[in-house]
Design an enzyme around this catalytic site. Sequence first.
Site, mmCIF file in Angstrom:
data_model
loop_
_atom_site.group_PDB
_atom_site.id
_atom_site.type_symbol
_atom_site.label_atom_id
_atom_site.label_comp_id
_atom_site.label_asym_id
_atom_site.label_seq_id
_atom_site.Cartn_x
_atom_site.Cartn_y
_atom_site.Cartn_z
ATOM 1 C CE LYS A 163 3.314 7.046 5.015
ATOM 2 N NZ LYS A 163 2.453 7.509 3.910
ATOM 3 C CB SER B 209 5.256 9.266 8.933
ATOM 4 O OG SER B 209 5.199 8.976 10.310
ATOM 5 C CE1 TYR C 59 2.443 4.882 7.906
ATOM 6 C CE2 TYR C 59 3.763 5.920 9.620
ATOM 7 C CZ TYR C 59 2.794 6.005 8.636
ATOM 8 O OH TYR C 59 2.185 7.202 8.381
ATOM 9 C CG ASN D 285 -1.971 -1.080 1.143
ATOM 10 O OD1 ASN D 285 -2.797 -1.082 0.244
ATOM 11 N ND2 ASN D 285 -1.917 -2.018 2.078
#
Lengths: 252, 252
Positions: A149, A109, A145, A84
């Site tokens: 990013k 992020s 995560y 994703n």
Amino acid sequence: MDEPVLLTGAAGRVGQAILDGIGDDYDWRLFDREPPTGDTDHEVVVGDVTDEDAVREAVAGAGAVIHLAGDPRPEAPWESVLRNNIDGAQTILDVAVEEDVEKFVFASSNHAVGHYEPERKPDLYREHDDFHLDGTELPRPGNLYGVSKAAGETLGRYYHDEHDLSFVAVRIGNLTVGHPPIDYERGQAMWLSQHDCAHLFDCCLSADYGYEIVFGISDNDRKYYSLERAREVLGYDPQDNSAEWDGDEKVV
Amino acid sequence: MDEPVLLTGAAGRVGQAILDGIGDDYDWRLFDREPPTGDTDHEVVVGDVTDEDAVREAVAGAGAVIHLAGDPRPEAPWESVLRNNIDGAQTILDVAVEEDVEKFVFASSNHAVGHYEPERKPDLYREHDDFHLDGTELPRPGNLYGVSKAAGETLGRYYHDEHDLSFVAVRIGNLTVGHPPIDYERGQAMWLSQHDCAHLFDCCLSADYGYEIVFGISDNDRKYYSLERAREVLGYDPQDNSAEWDGDEKVV
């Protein structure tokens, strides 16, 4: 900007802050996996960011893209952020270049640099501490995560260098509705108010830049992220500061 | 190192240079998608780097991993580098941590920083030019393969920070058998001789380090990559220099 602005992941928290603040200022096209739950005056495209055909339909004719779509969970498993967030970013960047999009705003992020913190906390969350990140450092993700990013930022670098796409990565801090996080120094250090969030993305749509990495936080006394590039290049002028709050009450 | 050293992508050019140079100095375990074509005295595991079970079998009991496997083509399409290089690196890093591997040596590439070149060439390939990269700069990949290598470096940063894995990324230059590239200034600037290649990976197996990014090139007069970290941290002492060659003839 005369052409529509594509907002992916429009239904998320950042998307809602943007639409609440500057929803009347642009010709928006919203892209999300599900149709909006409420009424909307904006054009809507429903699809998944890993579906190239849906992405092409969403991007066609847009002058700018604000790309928020992806798995937003810091604890998301690798397979999800790989598909994703990393593959999704490449898909839409590639289509954006083909469709002659002018500006690409990427929701990065704080987690892309989360691992600068453990050896310095809690001091770096406090005003007296002068450790700062300015966006020129190599990423040190705090989780997978954050890896995804950082990979999106690098993809943006490539599409800027190779295809001259204007690209800005906004390393979003801790966005809240209303007051800053309570009893959470890290959250107060990287607080991003609703107002400053919408204003920052407004700057990303109106300023001229090549490739930038900026931090998406308010002007918090506790901050350890530099706002210099956001101010200088984008004209960001944040109005909020978590130090002006005592719990849920604004005291300054 | 007493435990076996796992060499993934062992059949490739870098793998062969390593085995030719230091094949007798370690207890090797070779991992590749195809069985070796010739005889080998080393343990062999056949499998794909995206197959977690095969990777686990290969990694179990190894003290160090040299991870060369992946799609090595600078022009490789995104889907291939996403799967083989990015996902493949995460798979083996994750298994390496679970299996208590001590050191992880990652074959990165000059292509991770290829886009520093266009605006500076051909001057940066020449001795008089003092532009240098030292590995602290943000990546500027020259292609999607380079993006995948930069992502591998960031994954290594995460696994080092989070799990204390010793990780070194070697940004391999232009490895050749015999003489340096002829009539190709870029290749002469980033030439890596067979000897220096094997010696550098030997250093990566024997030195102590936390997280490092180094450049895998010989001590070329034309170089614009710093060898400082490789020398200081790893003890790399390159013996070759493309300036000592005139075409295919060594003249110094």
